[in-house]
Design a protein around this motif. Structure first.
Motif, short mmCIF file in Angstrom:
data_model
loop_
_atom_site.label_atom_id
_atom_site.label_comp_id
_atom_site.label_asym_id
_atom_site.label_seq_id
_atom_site.Cartn_x
_atom_site.Cartn_y
_atom_site.Cartn_z
N PHE A 97 0.83 -1.20 0.00
CA PHE A 97 0.00 0.00 0.00
C PHE A 97 0.87 1.26 0.00
O PHE A 97 1.99 1.25 0.50
N VAL A 98 0.30 2.33 -0.57
CA VAL A 98 0.92 3.65 -0.54
C VAL A 98 -0.12 4.64 -0.06
O VAL A 98 -1.22 4.72 -0.61
N ARG A 99 0.24 5.41 0.98
CA ARG A 99 -0.67 6.39 1.55
C ARG A 99 -0.57 7.73 0.80
O ARG A 99 0.52 8.19 0.46
N VAL A 100 -1.72 8.35 0.57
CA VAL A 100 -1.76 9.72 0.06
C VAL A 100 -2.64 10.55 1.00
O VAL A 100 -3.50 10.02 1.70
N PHE A 101 -2.40 11.86 1.01
CA PHE A 101 -3.27 12.81 1.68
C PHE A 101 -4.25 13.38 0.67
O PHE A 101 -3.96 13.43 -0.53
N PRO A 102 -5.41 13.85 1.12
CA PRO A 102 -6.31 14.55 0.19
C PRO A 102 -5.66 15.83 -0.36
O PRO A 102 -5.56 16.01 -1.57
N GLY A 103 -5.27 16.73 0.53
CA GLY A 103 -4.57 17.94 0.10
C GLY A 103 -5.40 18.94 -0.66
O GLY A 103 -4.86 19.89 -1.24
N GLY A 104 -6.69 18.77 -0.69
CA GLY A 104 -7.59 19.65 -1.43
C GLY A 104 -8.94 18.98 -1.54
O GLY A 104 -9.11 17.83 -1.12
N ASP A 105 -9.89 19.66 -2.14
CA ASP A 105 -11.23 19.08 -2.26
C ASP A 105 -11.69 18.93 -3.70
O ASP A 105 -12.88 18.83 -3.98
N ASP A 106 -10.73 18.87 -4.63
CA ASP A 106 -11.07 18.67 -6.04
C ASP A 106 -11.21 17.18 -6.29
O ASP A 106 -10.27 16.49 -6.68
N LEU A 107 -12.42 16.67 -6.07
CA LEU A 107 -12.66 15.23 -6.20
C LEU A 107 -12.49 14.76 -7.64
O LEU A 107 -12.05 13.62 -7.88
N ALA A 108 -12.81 15.60 -8.59
CA ALA A 108 -12.64 15.22 -10.00
C ALA A 108 -11.16 14.99 -10.31
O ALA A 108 -10.80 14.01 -10.97
N ALA A 109 -10.30 15.89 -9.82
CA ALA A 109 -8.86 15.73 -10.03
C ALA A 109 -8.36 14.47 -9.32
O ALA A 109 -7.58 13.69 -9.88
N GLY A 110 -8.80 14.26 -8.08
CA GLY A 110 -8.39 13.07 -7.37
C GLY A 110 -8.80 11.80 -8.08
O GLY A 110 -8.04 10.82 -8.14
#
Length: 243
Positions: A97-110
């Motif tokens: 597994f690799v952890r990421v942070f959200p770092g923003g609220d652009d769900l489309a980009a995520g």
């Protein structure tokens, strides 16, 4: 459940020190924080990666905790490439597994960025953190990215008003890892020994009966240098995991 230790616990301690500590306490693995301080990061060359594998031995590096911000504003390219670098490191170290942070609220980009790496090895886990601190918020992203999973940091959903039962309901079987910690209060996140603060650890433990994923003790001495050493906290983590 399998118990691990996050290597962010003591600044300046080499990986070998974290490995020795994990073995002394009979832990199942390590959550490896990707940072030069820990000696593990995507900039390592082939020989350095091989040395990390030798140091770990039979101890599982189950998750690489990177700092890619999957929903941050801006171009997709740099975010995807940084995540791919972490995924290549996971392949070389044997991490699932690799952890990421959200770092923003652009769900489309995520969603686009997670889709771009969906078939590239380790599973990406989004932590309940920063701009998406609750189970409801992370679930809204994972609904669009079904291969990704979640890390449930017990502190952040609760301090944003979401009780553990609701976090579990929202994320369900997408939870791969639970990060355990305790803190003074919802407004004062200074770490304290497990069971002496305000985080609802007992309620969370009851909800996690039968959970077969990973539990990671996250003791943030890197940012709170005045708190006790992690050796004093691990017995409480073992007791919590034992129920």
């Amino acid at each position: 459940m399998r118990l691990a230790l996050s290597t962010l616990g003591t600044p300046g301690v080499p990986l070998s020190g974290s490995v020795d500590l994990a073995r002394r306490f009979g832990l199942d693995g390590l959550e490896l924080r990707l940072h030069p301080d820990t000696g593990v990061h995507a900039g390592l060359d082939a020989a350095e990666r091989a040395a990390v594998v030798r140091t770990l031995g039979d101890l599982a590096p189950f998750c690489l905790s990177g700092y890619v911000r999957i929903c941050e504003p801006g171009d997709d390219g740099p975010v995807i490439e940084a995540l791919r670098a972490d995924l290549r490191l996971a392949r070389d170290l044997g991490a699932d597994f690799v952890r990421v942070f959200p770092g923003g609220d652009d769900l489309a980009a995520g969603t686009r960025r997670l889709a771009a790496v969906a078939d590239e090895g380790a599973r990406v886990l989004v932590e309940t953190h920063d701009s998406l601190p609750t189970g409801a918020a992370v679930a809204a992203l994972l609904d669009r990215a079904p291969r990704a999973g979640a890390i449930w940091d017990l502190l952040h959903p609760w301090r944003h008003g979401e009780e553990p039962a609701e976090t579990l309901r929202r994320l369900g079987d997408r939870i791969v890892c639970v990060q355990i910690k305790d803190a003074v209060s919802a407004s004062d996140t200074t770490p304290v020994p497990l069971g002496t603060g305000a985080v609802p650890l007992s309620a969370a433990r009851r909800l996690l009966d039968g959970f077969d994923g990973w539990v990671s003790l996250e003791w943030e001495r890197t940012w709170y240098p005045g708190i006790p050493p992690v050796e004093e906290i691990l017995p409480g983590a073992l007791a919590w995991a034992a129920g």
